[in-house]
Design an enzyme around this catalytic site. Structure first.
Site, mmCIF file in Angstrom:
data_model
loop_
_atom_site.group_PDB
_atom_site.id
_atom_site.type_symbol
_atom_site.label_atom_id
_atom_site.label_comp_id
_atom_site.label_asym_id
_atom_site.label_seq_id
_atom_site.Cartn_x
_atom_site.Cartn_y
_atom_site.Cartn_z
ATOM 1 N N TYR A 35 -3.220 -44.762 1.714
ATOM 2 C CA TYR A 35 -2.203 -44.923 0.671
ATOM 3 C C TYR A 35 -2.787 -44.492 -0.679
ATOM 4 C CZ TYR A 35 0.602 -47.258 -2.868
ATOM 5 O OH TYR A 35 1.355 -47.520 -3.983
HETATM 6 O O1 LIG Z 1 -1.160 -52.331 -7.244
HETATM 7 C C1 LIG Z 1 -1.080 -51.526 -6.326
HETATM 8 O O2 LIG Z 1 -1.555 -50.433 -6.477
HETATM 9 C C2 LIG Z 1 -0.468 -51.888 -5.017
HETATM 10 O O3 LIG Z 1 -0.061 -53.249 -5.044
HETATM 11 C C3 LIG Z 1 0.386 -53.755 -3.836
HETATM 12 O O4 LIG Z 1 -0.699 -53.805 -2.921
HETATM 13 P P1 LIG Z 1 -1.539 -55.136 -2.828
HETATM 14 O O5 LIG Z 1 -2.215 -55.433 -4.114
HETATM 15 O O6 LIG Z 1 -2.373 -55.016 -1.610
HETATM 16 O O7 LIG Z 1 -0.384 -56.242 -2.678
HETATM 17 P P2 LIG Z 1 -0.049 -57.254 -1.510
HETATM 18 O O8 LIG Z 1 0.155 -56.570 -0.233
HETATM 19 O O9 LIG Z 1 1.030 -58.130 -1.988
HETATM 20 O O10 LIG Z 1 -1.400 -58.108 -1.384
HETATM 21 C C4 LIG Z 1 -1.833 -58.923 -2.468
HETATM 22 C C5 LIG Z 1 -3.086 -59.660 -2.070
HETATM 23 O O11 LIG Z 1 -2.780 -60.568 -1.014
HETATM 24 C C6 LIG Z 1 -3.663 -60.377 0.071
HETATM 25 N N1 LIG Z 1 -2.943 -60.663 1.316
HETATM 26 C C7 LIG Z 1 -1.939 -59.862 1.724
HETATM 27 C C8 LIG Z 1 -1.250 -60.154 2.877
HETATM 28 C C9 LIG Z 1 -1.591 -61.282 3.620
HETATM 29 O O12 LIG Z 1 -0.999 -61.585 4.672
HETATM 30 N N2 LIG Z 1 -2.603 -62.053 3.183
HETATM 31 C C10 LIG Z 1 -3.298 -61.789 2.052
HETATM 32 O O13 LIG Z 1 -4.228 -62.537 1.693
HETATM 33 C C11 LIG Z 1 -4.128 -58.962 -0.037
HETATM 34 O O14 LIG Z 1 -5.391 -58.829 0.583
HETATM 35 C C12 LIG Z 1 -4.186 -58.764 -1.550
HETATM 36 O O15 LIG Z 1 -5.407 -59.218 -2.031
HETATM 37 C C13 LIG Z 1 1.516 -52.918 -3.269
HETATM 38 O O16 LIG Z 1 1.852 -53.319 -1.970
HETATM 39 C C14 LIG Z 1 1.190 -51.447 -3.283
HETATM 40 O O17 LIG Z 1 2.328 -50.700 -2.909
HETATM 41 C C15 LIG Z 1 0.760 -51.088 -4.698
HETATM 42 O O18 LIG Z 1 0.529 -49.758 -4.880
#
Ligand SMILES: O=C(O)[C@H]1O[C@H](OP(=O)(O)OP(=O)(O)OC[C@H]2O[C@@H](n3ccc(=O)[nH]c3=O)[C@H](O)[C@@H]2O)[C@H](O)[C@@H](O)[C@@H]1O
Length: 431
Positions: A242
């Protein structure tokens, strides 16, 4: 014993031997005759294949025309009326991904202040399309027409530019999600790279060329360890496909800026959340699971360190998007040719105060008045990074960007929306 010549070009069996030079001549003629026959056959086959292919494409385009959800006088009227500007000095904006989370908010904000907006969205099923349809209705109630189609459809994008001389493009359509790239890598190439090029091709030939603002991502910082992340830091170590496709987008847009004089602004969004958000994101799926009494999985980094994100509230992101459109500066090219240098900008849009994932869960518990069933697991090697933290001084200086919503306040607004949209138990009994 037949010579090699004779073996390669054997004479008719049973015929008597003739003089060598004569035989050579005849063999040459036969060879020539059979080569020209083969040549004719080849020509015939090529012609046959070509006519088959053109018939196929005729059938394809015919059926596409018949089944297309776009085109026609009525459709053009809707597009034109949606693009109409209702304030002096306003802009007409093509918003891709308009039925998405950020796209729907930005479209509404633009329309509210009197700008013309036409939406484009594919309504795919990466997450519940009914949520996208609901956002579309909201936009439609506010006079915004959302065209259903793929940014990869060059004919459709070209048609939109024929109908409206867009001054700006807000390109938010993308395959989002960091971890889903392991499951469906091709969708990232299709939506984040191929579609971007299709759009830029249309923009470069449009007359006048629009200015383009588009969504990059904080994930381009990948394994960068300088904190907070500055636009000057390395972005050549992506941790997920991504991130790699978003980084590729930054390089691709630079090329179009350089060659064709397109004004480009790339925005690195930091984990955007809020009402009408994306169900695939952690804050959203945690809320659903907590309400349904299901366990949630919380990832932990090396040495059991909590992961942290610079969670950014949607209203702040919208302000950053509008600020970017307002300060974009004009594209300089026309007729597909550059006439002078045009702006090329990249900004972080974050909140500047990272919060750990367990703290995010505690805030949700408070607003939902319900305890989560927490299940801690080590962060799998699936593209995640341990933390993100935006340095926003550049956006503050150039766009007047100033985030004002902290995670407590923003999640309160999200929970209020979630409960009003899905009801208190999301259609399932709450334990
Ligand atoms: O800022 C960005 O660039 C990105 O932010 C998000 O990605 P992410 O930060 O991974 O957001 P989430 O999927 O909501 O995850 C947030 C946090 O929760 C954690 N998480 C996620 C899912 C889960 O089941 N458990 C968990 O602990 C992840 O590891 C992460 O640290 C968006 O999904 C992306 O599309 C975007 O581009």
């Amino acid at each position: 014993m037949p010579s090699l010549q004779e073996e390669l070009f054997p004479s008719t069996p049973g015929k008597f031997k003739i003089e060598r030079s004569n035989a050579m001549n005849r063999q040459f003629h036969r060879c020539f005759a059979s080569t020209s026959t083969m040549f004719l056959w080849a020509l015939f086959l090529i012609a046959l294949t070509a006519s088959y292919l053109s018939f196929q494409s005729f059938v394809d385009s015919g059926s596409r025309y018949l089944s297309a959800s776009w085109g026609g006088i009525q459709w053009e009227k809707q597009v034109r009326s949606s693009a109409q500007i209702h304030r002096s000095g306003g802009m007409s904006v093509l918003v891709t991904g308009a039925a998405g989370f950020v796209g729907s908010h930005v479209s509404l904000a633009l329309k509210k202040r009197g700008d013309g907006v036409v939406g484009l969205d594919i309504f795919n099923n990466y997450y519940d399309p009914s949520l996208k349809k609901a956002r579309k209705s909201l936009l439609s109630n506010n006079g915004i027409f959302v065209v259903e189609g793929d940014v990869n459809d060059a004919r459709l994008v070209g048609k939109l530019f024929d109908v409206v001389a867009f001054t700006h493009v807000m390109h938010l359509a993308a395959q989002a999600g960091v971890r889903y790239a392991m499951e469906n890598p091709q969708s990232y190439v299709h939506s984040n790279i191929a579609a971007l090029v299709t759009l830029l091709e249309a923009c470069k030939t449009a007359n006048p060329q629009p200015a383009i603002v588009w969504a990059s991502s904080s994930s381009v910082y990948g394994l960068n360890e300088n904190v907070p992340f500055s636009e000057l830091d390395r972005t050549d170590q992506p941790a997920s496909l991504y991130a790699a496709t978003k980084k590729a987008g930054e390089e691709i847009t630079h090329t179009y800026n350089h060659i064709y004089g397109l004004s480009i602004t790339g925005l690195r969004f930091f984990t955007v959340y809020g009402p009408w958000g994306r169900p695939d994101m952690a804050y959203f799926s945690f809320t659903r699971n907590i309400l349904q009494g299901k366990p949630i999985t919380i990832y932990r980094g090396k040495n059991r360190v909590d992961l942290a994100r610079d969670f950014t509230f949607i209203d702040d992101i919208v302000k950053g998007c509008l600020g970017s459109l307002d300060t974009a500066g004009k594209s300089t090219g026309s007729g597909g040719r550059k006439r002078g240098p045009a702006p090329y900008r990249i900004f972080n849009l974050g909140n500047t105060s990272p919060v750990t994932v367990p703290t995010l869960v505690s805030i949700l518990e408070k607003h939902l008045k319900k305890k989560a069933k927490r299940n801690y697991v080590d962060m799998p090697g699936n593209g995640d990074v341990p933390y993100t933290h935006a340095n926003i001084s550049l956006a503050r200086r150039e766009l007047g960007y100033k985030p004002t919503t902290d995670l407590q306040t923003g999640l309160k607004k999200f929970v209020r929306w979630y409960l009003s949209y899905y009801g208190y138990n999301n259609g399932k009994p709450v334990n």
